[in-house]
Structure formats: structure tokens, C-alpha cells
Design an enzyme around this catalytic site. Sequence first.
Site: not given
Length: 252
Positions: A62, A107, A202
Site C-alpha cells: 500500500h 500487503d 508502514s
Amino acid sequence: MMFCILFAFQLLALAGATESGIVGGKESKPHSRPYMASLQFQGHHSCGGILIRKDFVLTAAHCKHAQQSMTVVLGAHDISKKEKSQQSIQVAHYYSHPKFNGQYDYDIMLLKLKNNAILNKYVKPIELPKKDGKTPANIKCTVAGWGQTGAKKPTSNKLRETTEKMQFSFECNKMWAQYFKSDHMICTRFNKKTGGVCQGDSGGPLICNNKPQGITAFTYKIDCNDPKWPHVFTKINFFAPWIKEIMQKHVI
């Protein structure tokens, strides 16, 4: 009715959680984590990542932004400065996992760098787990990043780190329900004092027993430091065969 309320609440919790700084913890010893990468767009930090070979960085899928070229900054401690140790390299190709659903599942992404990183004491790849094994619950693991230092707080210019404890899968399922997939995700528990990952972390690593076991995936958006909601990571060793397959296409 309770399930519907919980389901709606979880949707709210996940909304926008796709860019997960370190809350609490401490500033890392400069350049003690030479595998850390800052993924940047137009000079601004967006996500973390880890150098796994001199031409590949592993991160969360992402973290890719449509229509914007990404720069990988290696060898950094203070990303607000142009440190002599830093290497800025453009991304040549993005390899998102083919099953990535655009939000939370699968992801994980490999970044093929346009130029090989120059390996030195400031820039070194980290070795990945070789097989799909289990990381026991309750062991302490380390997270690091340049993300937000708390809910609605700014990101950190200097690399920060803290510890989180591996959580049992059933606890992750209890809170995240259908969003948590125990075969290819792991999660951690933490407390408000020690904190943990937040928006901007992230793609950064969860290091357990000196090996990266997870890639930061998502947190509770409203408050990343709410201990009721485990932090979720993509399980690296589950994806070892896919990572190996992609990298073998680019033999150094």
C-alpha cells in the site's frame, strides 16, 4: 445487531490506516540499523522499508502511490538533513504481490532499485527468515521508523524504535475479525508507555531474534496507541518463496 455495530466500527478503524512513526520508545543509535529505508515522494517520508539485497527493498504494497515516482533513501538517521551517509536511489520497478487487494490483504511489495546500493557500515542488507515458521507469542520484538510519534502528532525526523510483544493469533482474530488472516499475518500487543508503530511506519520491519519477521501493515487509525487494537504485520516468512522467485529474475 452487536455484530453489525462491531463490523461498522472495524470499517471505521481500518479506514485510512494504510500508512502506518513510533510512539514512545527512544531515538535509535545513529546508523545502528543500516538496513532501514525511508521511502519518499518529492522529498517527503511516506513509508519505511528494509534493504534485503543491494538492489531490492522490501516494504508494504500500500506504500505505492499512483502517478508518483518513489525515492528510496538508505543510510539515513535524520531524514531532515542531507547526511553524507545517505544514498538516494530511484525505484525501477514495483513488484506488488499479485493477490494484494488494494487495502490490507497480501500487503507486501518488492522494490527493484535503478542502481545498486553501495554497501558500507551505513548501508547493509538484512537477512530474511529462510522458511515459514512460527514466532512464539509473548517474545519481545523491535519496531523502528520515522512515522508519527502519536495520534495526530507529527512524524519524526530521526529514526526511533521501541519493543512490542508477539500476540496470539486468536487475540488478533478477536479484534480484527475478517481483516486478520493468521496464515500470512502476525500481530503484536503493546502498552501506552512503550508505544509502537503508527502512521508513517508502514513497510518497516518487526525484528524478532535479530530477524525481520513482519512488515508493518496496519494499526487502529483513530488511535494507533490504543492497546485494545493489536498492531498487524505481514508475515515475511510466509512470502519467502515469492520473494525468492522475484529476486531470482534479477541475478546480480
